[in-house]
Design an enzyme around this catalytic site. Structure first.
Site, mmCIF file in Angstrom:
data_model
loop_
_atom_site.group_PDB
_atom_site.id
_atom_site.type_symbol
_atom_site.label_atom_id
_atom_site.label_comp_id
_atom_site.label_asym_id
_atom_site.label_seq_id
_atom_site.Cartn_x
_atom_site.Cartn_y
_atom_site.Cartn_z
ATOM 1 N N TYR A 108 0.814 -1.214 0.000
ATOM 2 C CA TYR A 108 0.000 0.000 0.000
ATOM 3 C C TYR A 108 0.849 1.266 0.000
ATOM 4 C CZ TYR A 108 -4.174 -2.690 0.916
ATOM 5 O OH TYR A 108 -5.208 -3.552 0.803
ATOM 6 N N LYS A 145 4.144 -14.074 6.230
ATOM 7 C CA LYS A 145 4.424 -15.149 5.269
ATOM 8 C C LYS A 145 5.951 -15.223 5.160
ATOM 9 C CE LYS A 145 2.888 -18.129 2.154
ATOM 10 N NZ LYS A 145 2.005 -19.275 2.413
ATOM 11 N N ASP A 192 -1.806 -17.858 5.658
ATOM 12 C CA ASP A 192 -2.802 -18.794 5.106
ATOM 13 C C ASP A 192 -3.362 -19.683 6.209
ATOM 14 O OD1 ASP A 192 -0.133 -19.499 5.054
ATOM 15 O OD2 ASP A 192 -0.308 -20.905 3.406
ATOM 16 N N ASP A 251 -5.697 -5.799 5.776
ATOM 17 C CA ASP A 251 -6.873 -5.387 5.020
ATOM 18 C C ASP A 251 -7.798 -6.594 4.808
ATOM 19 O OD1 ASP A 251 -8.608 -3.957 3.484
ATOM 20 O OD2 ASP A 251 -7.360 -3.941 1.694
#
Ligand code: NAD
Length: 361
Positions: A123, A190, A223, A247
Site C-alpha cells: 500500500y 508469510k 494462510d 486489510d
C-alpha cells in the site's frame, strides 16, 4: 469538556454522525463537538473534498469521530480517507470484532481485535507500470544483479517493510493488549516465502515480544491464520498484521461477527486518532433514514475508551448490545428478513439506544 472533531462525511454520513453524536451525548461524556465537513457535498461548495479547516481541527483536537466519505471518481482527488491516514501518520488501524447477541452470524462468543499496519507494504504506492522506461530499467537491473529473472512484460508493486514501522505497530499491539486487559498477541506473516520483508516483520515481532513478556505471544503464517480464524476464532485475541494481510483479514473477521453494519474501527497515530465505521458512504441510502448507525456508534465507544471515559463507553456499549439483543428497534439489515416492516429508521434506533442509556442511569 473534551474537544472532538465530528466529521459528518457525505452519503449516509450526516445521518449516522448525528445518531452517534446523540447517543454519545446521552452517556454524559461531556464532549464539545467541533463539527467539520469533508466529502463530495463540501467539494461542490468549496472546490475541495477536504477543507484545511477540517484537517486543522483534527490536528488541534487530536481526536475525531468520522462518518464515511465517498471517494470521488475522476476528479483528480485521491481517497480522502487514505490521504488523512497518511498526512496525519495514523499508522495503526484497529478493528475490534465482537459477537453481540441478536446479530445474525455463524459464530458466537468472538472477541478479537485486528491491528493493521497502515503505512507500508504493497500500500506504500510504489508501483512501476508495464512498458514504462523506469520499469524496463528496474527489470534490467534486477535481471543483471539478481538470481531470479523478471519477465520484460511485467508491472511491479514494491513491498517495503521496515524495522521502524514494524517495531512501532507491534509495540502498539502489545500496549493496546495491556491497556484493554487482553492476554495474547499473534503476529501474522508469510516469512517462509518473503524472507526479507515478512521475515524482517517476524524477527522484529519476536524482539518486541521479548520486551513484553507479561502478554503471551505467538506467530502464524497468514494462510494458516485464515483457516484457524474460520475453525477456531475463539483462540485469538489481538492479531497484528502488515497492511495487505490486515486489510483482508479485517473483512474476514468482520464477517465472523455479522458484517459491515456492526464493524467499528479506528486509525491511530502518536498524536491523533480518528474513529470511524468500517463501511462506506452507501450513497444509494442517502437521506432515507434507513441505514444502521451501530458501526459508527461502536466506533464512538472505542473513542470514549481511548480518551479514558470508560464508564461512559461501557454504558453506551451495553445500551447498543441491549437494543440489538431485543431485536425490536433495529434497522432493516438486522432483521431476519430485510423486508421486515417492523424495522425502524436510523434515528429511531438511536432513540432506542438513548432510551436504554436513560433507563440504566
Ligand atoms: P459501502 O460500505 O458504502 O456500501 C456497501 C453496501 O453495504 C451498501 O450498499 C449497503 O447495502 C451496505 N451498508 C453499508 N453500510 C451500511 C449501514 N450502515 N447499514 C446498512 N447497510 C449498510 O461500500 P461501497 O458501496 O463500496 O462504497 C461507497 C463509497 O464509500 C465509495 O466511494 C467508497 O470509496 C467509500 N468508502 C468510504 C469509507 C470511509 O469513509 N472510511 C470506507 C469504505 C468505502
Amino acid at each position: 469538556m473534551t474537544d472532538v472533531t465530528l466529521i459528518r462525511g457525505d452519503g449516509i454520513g450526516p445521518e449516522i454522525a448525528e445518531a452517534a453524536r446523540r447517543c454519545i451525548d446521552a452517556t454524559g461524556a461531556q464532549i464539545n463537538w467541533d463539527i467539520k465537513e469533508a466529502g463530495i457535498d463540501v467539494m461542490q461548495r468549496e472546490g475541495t473534498p477536504l477543507p484545511d479547516a477540517t484537517v486543522e481541527s483534527i490536528k488541534k483536537n487530536g481526536i475525531a469521530l468520522k462518518a464515511p466519505i465517498t471517494t470521488p471518481v475522476g476528479t483528480g482527488f485521491r481517497s480522502i480517507n487514505v490521504h488523512l491516514r497518511q498526512s496525519l501518520d495514523l499508522y495503526a488501524c484497529l478493528r475490534p470484532c465482537k459477537s453481540y447477541k441478536g446479530v445474525r452470524s455463524r459464530y458466537t462468543d468472538i472477541d478479537l481485535v485486528v491491528v493493521r499496519e497502515n503505512t507500508e507494504d504493497c500500500y506504500a504506492g510504489i508501483e512501476f507500470e508495464k512498458d514504462k522506461d523506469d520499469t524496463t530499467e528496474l527489470i534490467n537491473w534486477i535481471n543483471i544483479h539478481g538470481e531470479k529473472k523478471i519477465r520484460p512484460d511485467s508491472g511491479i508493486t514494491i513491498k517495503p517493510i521496515s524495522v521502524y514501522a514494524t517495531e512501532r505497530i507491534v509495540r502498539f499491539a502489545f500496549d493496546y493488549a495491556r491497556k484493554m486487559g487482553r492476554k495474547k498477541v499473534t503476529s501474522v506473516h508469510k516469512a517462509n516465502i518473503m524472507k526479507y520483508s515478512d521475515g524482517l516483520w517476524l524477527d522484529v515481532s519476536r524482539e518486541v515480544a521479548k520486551k513484553n513478556t507479561d502478554i503471551e505471544f505467538e506467530d502464524r503464517i497468514v494462510d494458516n491464520m485464515c483457516m484457524q480464524l474460520i475453525q477456531k476464532p475463539e483462540l485469538y485475541d489481538v492479531i497484528v498484521l502488515p497492511n495487505l494481510y490486515g486489510d483482508i483479514l479485517s473483512d474476514l473477521c468482520a464477517g465472523l461477527v455479522g458484517g459491515l453494519g456492526v464493524a467499528p474501527g479506528a486509525n491511530i497515530g502518536d498524536n491523533v486518532a480518528t474513529f470511524e465505521a468500517t463501511h462506506g458512504s452507501a450513497p444509494k441510502y442517502k437521506g432515507l433514514n434507513k441505514v444502521n448507525p451501530t458501526a459508527l456508534i461502536l466506533s464512538g465507544v472505542m473513542m470514549l475508551r481511548h480518551i479514558g471515559k470508560t464508564a461512559e463507553a461501557d454504558k453506551l456499549e451495553n445500551a447498543v448490545a441491549a437494543v440489538i439483543a431485543e431485536g425490536k428497534s433495529v434497522t432493516y439489515d438486522m432483521k431476519p428478513n430485510r423486508d421486515d416492516l417492523t424495522a425502524v429508521g436510523t434515528r429511531q434506533m438511536a432513540d432506542a439506544i438513548i432510551g436504554q442509556i436513560k433507563r440504566t442511569k
